[in-house]
Design a protein around this motif. Structure first.
Motif, short mmCIF file in Angstrom:
data_model
loop_
_atom_site.label_atom_id
_atom_site.label_comp_id
_atom_site.label_asym_id
_atom_site.label_seq_id
_atom_site.Cartn_x
_atom_site.Cartn_y
_atom_site.Cartn_z
N LYS A 169 46.49 43.64 22.68
CA LYS A 169 47.63 43.70 22.94
C LYS A 169 48.43 42.56 23.56
N ASN A 170 49.24 41.95 22.74
CA ASN A 170 49.96 40.49 23.17
C ASN A 170 51.05 40.88 24.20
N LEU A 171 50.84 40.52 25.27
CA LEU A 171 51.96 40.78 26.53
C LEU A 171 52.81 39.72 26.78
N GLY A 172 52.88 38.55 26.33
CA GLY A 172 53.65 37.35 26.57
C GLY A 172 52.81 36.36 27.64
N VAL A 173 53.50 35.56 28.42
CA VAL A 173 52.81 34.80 29.19
C VAL A 173 52.41 35.12 30.63
N GLY A 174 51.68 34.45 31.23
CA GLY A 174 51.48 34.74 32.60
C GLY A 174 50.68 36.07 33.15
N ILE A 175 49.91 36.59 32.33
CA ILE A 175 49.02 37.77 32.40
C ILE A 175 48.00 37.42 33.44
N GLU A 176 47.75 38.17 34.72
CA GLU A 176 46.87 37.84 35.70
C GLU A 176 45.56 38.45 36.08
N THR A 177 45.78 40.17 36.13
CA THR A 177 44.90 40.83 36.85
C THR A 177 44.91 42.04 35.93
N ILE A 178 43.86 42.76 36.10
CA ILE A 178 43.83 44.32 35.66
C ILE A 178 43.26 45.15 36.70
N PHE A 179 43.83 46.25 36.85
CA PHE A 179 43.20 47.56 37.71
C PHE A 179 43.23 48.70 37.25
N PRO A 180 42.04 49.37 36.70
CA PRO A 180 41.96 50.72 36.28
C PRO A 180 42.30 51.74 37.36
N TYR A 181 43.06 52.61 36.84
CA TYR A 181 43.00 53.83 37.94
C TYR A 181 43.29 55.26 37.13
N GLN A 182 42.39 55.93 37.24
CA GLN A 182 42.33 57.37 36.62
C GLN A 182 42.55 57.02 34.99
N GLN A 183 43.65 57.41 34.46
CA GLN A 183 43.65 57.43 33.09
C GLN A 183 44.73 56.29 32.83
N ASN A 184 45.06 55.27 33.77
CA ASN A 184 45.78 54.18 33.33
C ASN A 184 45.38 52.96 33.69
N LEU A 185 46.14 51.71 33.25
CA LEU A 185 45.63 50.39 33.53
C LEU A 185 46.79 49.81 33.88
#
Length: 255
Positions: free
Chosen positions: A78-94
């Motif tokens: 999934k291309n999101l543009g620039v400046g992506i830093e962190t990921i945190f999963p919670y229940q059925q979402n990211l």
């Protein structure tokens, strides 16, 4: 010090991977469709839920099927543009932290997460953690995070409707990095300036209870009344209690 900090972040991420072996997410029945398999810090660039590995690069979210652990297979990018830093999963979402906002993906279909919304904020560094219907985001000003920014902050975002996230509270911080949440406590790392313990009995209004200015901290994993903190010279384990006291337990030095 600038060279050391990224190594410590990797160390905390490695701790998170080790916790995969025996960690359980605080799920509550069927609402957690894809339970988080491990526990990581808020500055993590990867997460595992079930048989799916999510990795964020500076511009994208990469999704891998890891049912065959020796041969992970990429499902989608999934291309999101620039400046992506962190990921945190919670229940059925990211929840994906970027320098200009927070992306919320639904991962009901793990191999192909669907973008629900983006909460936009001023340019800054912004890890995120989530509990219940609220996300907690630290925004750090500085040369590499918010050019020309005047102050850092902790934002509280209502994600009850993940398609329409809305900020419901904000307060100034010194120099916030990672953060962690458990029950009615929010822990905020302030880099060289210390470590905050905050009460979130009212989740929209965190209230500082203690500020340990002698505990340099950059990220934290919260687990069973224990804190695993990235410090200046290694990984530190503390125990905390209901009186908001933290007690040093052990250190893994990084020289």
């Amino acid at each position: 010090m600038k060279k050391l900090i990224p190594l410590l972040f990797l160390g905390l991420a490695a701790i998170g991977l080790m916790l995969i072996l025996n960690a359980c997410n605080d799920s509550s029945g069927d609402s957690n469709v894809n339970p988080q398999t491990g526990t990581g810090g808020s500055l993590a660039r990867f997460a595992i839920t079930g048989n799916t590995l999510y990795i964020v690069s500076k511009q994208s979210l990469d999704v891998y099927d890891i049912r065959d652990g020796g041969n992970p297979a990429k499902s989608v990018t999934k291309n999101l543009g620039v400046g992506i830093e962190t990921i945190f999963p919670y229940q059925q979402n990211l929840f994906i932290g970027a320098m200009d906002g927070m992306y919320i993906f639904n991962n009901h279909t793990p191999a192909n997460p669907v973008l629900l919304s983006k909460y936009t904020h001023v340019l800054s560094c912004d890890p995120v953690v989530v509990q219940g219907r609220y996300a907690y985001v630290t925004l750090r000003a500085g040369v590499n995070c918010r050019p020309g920014g005047s102050f850092s902050s902790l934002d509280v975002v209502d994600i009850g409707d993940p398609t329409q996230p809305a900020m419901v509270g904000t307060q100034r911080m010194d120099s916030p990095y990672g953060l962690g949440v458990s029950g009615n406590k929010l822990f905020v790392c302030e880099g060289e300036k210390g470590f905050r313990v905050m009460d979130i009995t009212d989740p929209k209004t965190p209230v500082q209870k203690r500020y340990f200015q002698n505990v340099p901290s950059y990220d934290v994993i919260v687990r069973e009344n224990r804190l695993i903190i990235t410090g200046q010279k290694g990984l530190f384990q503390y125990r905390y209690d209901d009186s908001d006291t933290i007690r040093f337990l052990s250190q893994i030095p990084v020289l």
